[in-house]
Scaffold this active site. Sequence first.
Site, PDB file in Angstrom:
ATOM      1  N   GLY A 311       0.821  -1.213   0.000  1.00  0.00           N
ATOM      2  CA  GLY A 311       0.000   0.000   0.000  1.00  0.00           C
ATOM      3  C   GLY A 311       0.848   1.252   0.000  1.00  0.00           C
ATOM      4  O   GLY A 311       2.078   1.207   0.104  1.00  0.00           O
ATOM      5  N   GLY A 313       0.843   5.356   1.571  1.00  0.00           N
ATOM      6  CA  GLY A 313       0.262   6.322   2.489  1.00  0.00           C
ATOM      7  C   GLY A 313       0.906   7.683   2.330  1.00  0.00           C
ATOM      8  O   GLY A 313       1.805   7.877   1.509  1.00  0.00           O
ATOM      9  N   VAL A 318       4.314   0.913   1.945  1.00  0.00           N
ATOM     10  CA  VAL A 318       4.387  -0.306   2.745  1.00  0.00           C
ATOM     11  C   VAL A 318       4.687  -1.501   1.843  1.00  0.00           C
ATOM     12  O   VAL A 318       4.028  -1.688   0.803  1.00  0.00           O
ATOM     13  CB  VAL A 318       3.072  -0.538   3.514  1.00  0.00           C
ATOM     14  CG1 VAL A 318       3.180  -1.794   4.382  1.00  0.00           C
ATOM     15  CG2 VAL A 318       2.740   0.672   4.386  1.00  0.00           C
ATOM     16  N   ASP A 429      -5.662   9.969  14.369  1.00  0.00           N
ATOM     17  CA  ASP A 429      -5.963   9.550  12.992  1.00  0.00           C
ATOM     18  C   ASP A 429      -6.706   8.214  12.993  1.00  0.00           C
ATOM     19  O   ASP A 429      -6.387   7.313  12.214  1.00  0.00           O
ATOM     20  CB  ASP A 429      -4.671   9.445  12.172  1.00  0.00           C
ATOM     21  CG  ASP A 429      -4.928   9.595  10.675  1.00  0.00           C
ATOM     22  OD1 ASP A 429      -6.029  10.045  10.302  1.00  0.00           O
ATOM     23  OD2 ASP A 429      -4.025   9.276   9.878  1.00  0.00           O
TER      24      ASP A 429
END
Length: 610
Positions: A311, A313, A318, A429
């Site tokens: 992924g 961000g 990642v 978050d």
Amino acid sequence: MVIIFLFQFLLLLTAKAAGFGPAIPSYQERCNPTRCKKGQPLVSYPFQLKGRQPDDCGAKGFDLSCDNKNQTVLELPTSVKLMVKRIDYVNQKIQVYDENNCVQNQVQNLNLSASPFLFMSDNYYYSRLRNFTLFNCSADGGLDDYSFNDNIPCLGGQGFYIQYVGYDYNPFADLLNCRKTIDILNVPEGILSVKDKKFYFNWSEPACGLLCEAHGQGCRPKTNSSGIECFNRAHKDQTRKLLMISGLTIASFILILGAIGLFWLYHLHQKEKQGQRKIEQFLEDYKAQKPSRYSYADIKRITNQFKEKLGQGGYGTVFKGILSNDVSVAIKVLNNFKGNGEEFINEVGSMGRIHHVNVTRLVGFCADGYNRALVYEYLPNESLEKFIFSNEGENRFLSWEKLHEIALGIAKGIEYLHQGCEQRILHFDIKPHNILLDQNFNPKISDFGLAKLCSKEQSAVSMTAARGTMGYIAPEVLSRNFGNVSYKSDVYSFGMLLLEMVGGRKNIDVNVGNVSQVYFPEWVYNRLEKGEELGIKIEDEGHSKIAKKLTIVGLWCIQWYPVDRPSMKIVVQWLEGEAENLSVPPNPFASKDEMKIKRPINRELEAISE
């Protein structure tokens, strides 16, 4: 960005001063005065040289062209072509002649009424239009000397010559030796008597002569309206001077820009070094903690040269990795030059203190020069977001019992962050994307890049800027009018997450069929307040109770004022209890005036410096 904008602005100004202009050429650039060849008249407004200038460079009827010898030609209606000797822009007249020295040969086709010109000659000035008759007479007879006629020898053949008679000719003229050839209508008086090249055409509109040309200025049509306007013609020396000044200005600016760029790079380098020293000092103090430290070479080996990406961000990418003992891990490689190392220190410092089943475990970290990475336990089911926001047709449905278990696990994890550690940890978050699921769909809170540490005795923290994700940020984080920032800000984010779990969609969804359902929290609150069903497709009564419980707890958590929200300890108790014991909370969507009457501002919580 500001420096680049200033440079572009200065470049535009100097280019404009030098006459380069914008990307779209100006009138002066497109219609620059030109000529057919050296020695020929210079052509500028109101004239337009066809083939050498665009069609909109001249006024209507002022068409000039170049013949095959590059001589300048004036075209008049209809099919009359005369050579141009000279153009007087100040007095607004153009001297023309017939190439064969016989303009009368084209008179039959001449129609000055359809052109902007008037005929002029040495003997006739602004002559009137008249009708004439041409006669072909023998050389030994014809009209007498009192018939107001002139000979036109260029029209006759051998032994003959042409005479013309005006409408007021002498009726007693002897025409016995003459033969009528043609009637010519509406031609200027005097044009048939022209025997040399000295005749002119004059124009009155556009009136550039006295207005502009007499003062040494150029003339052009107005851009956005009818009429004309004057402009100053830049001299070649002035243009060269402007170009020199522009070049020096741009060169000086480039040198200054280069110096600023070098200084900025030096500043970034020093800032990065300072951040690196800060991290090293933190890691030196952190040696006693469990997480392992890896080199950047280790990170590349563990991820097999970053082969499998999991992924992306805001703070890094990642990748999946395998440790030497065949344990899978998730490695987040942080972006270079991102802040001063605060996110890295936040994450390592926060997660190194955490040992809870509902919080992602930090396995290790990398701080090798400018390369930074975080090594977490690998969670195969990825994020909660992919299950509650799954696309139609994807088999990712979670049962209501599992959703309840996940919600309770998240609540316990946040409650641990707030009360179970040595220092209170505020996440800032909480959202579905940051809730990861293990192989048994147990939730784990991740991504502590925005977290803040504070004492448990501290009831609030101050913040220099809002942090979090829009849609989950508590009102007080954006505006202190609603209260001080505290652990209650995480409660608000958790409430928004709960409502999205119940609705199976983003809280704000403009794609729903019913406009009233665009903002799901307000829609579902209105149904609860009226005692109606939630409007969600639930067949089992037990499932309906779970959905109602999650909804009521979520609505309590998203109250606008922090003091109206429950603590996470109470939230855990509510989620473990029965739905019947929960009351519907006050309306969190009341108007601002109602909220001001109901709740004073900035009470009970004391701000603590960051």
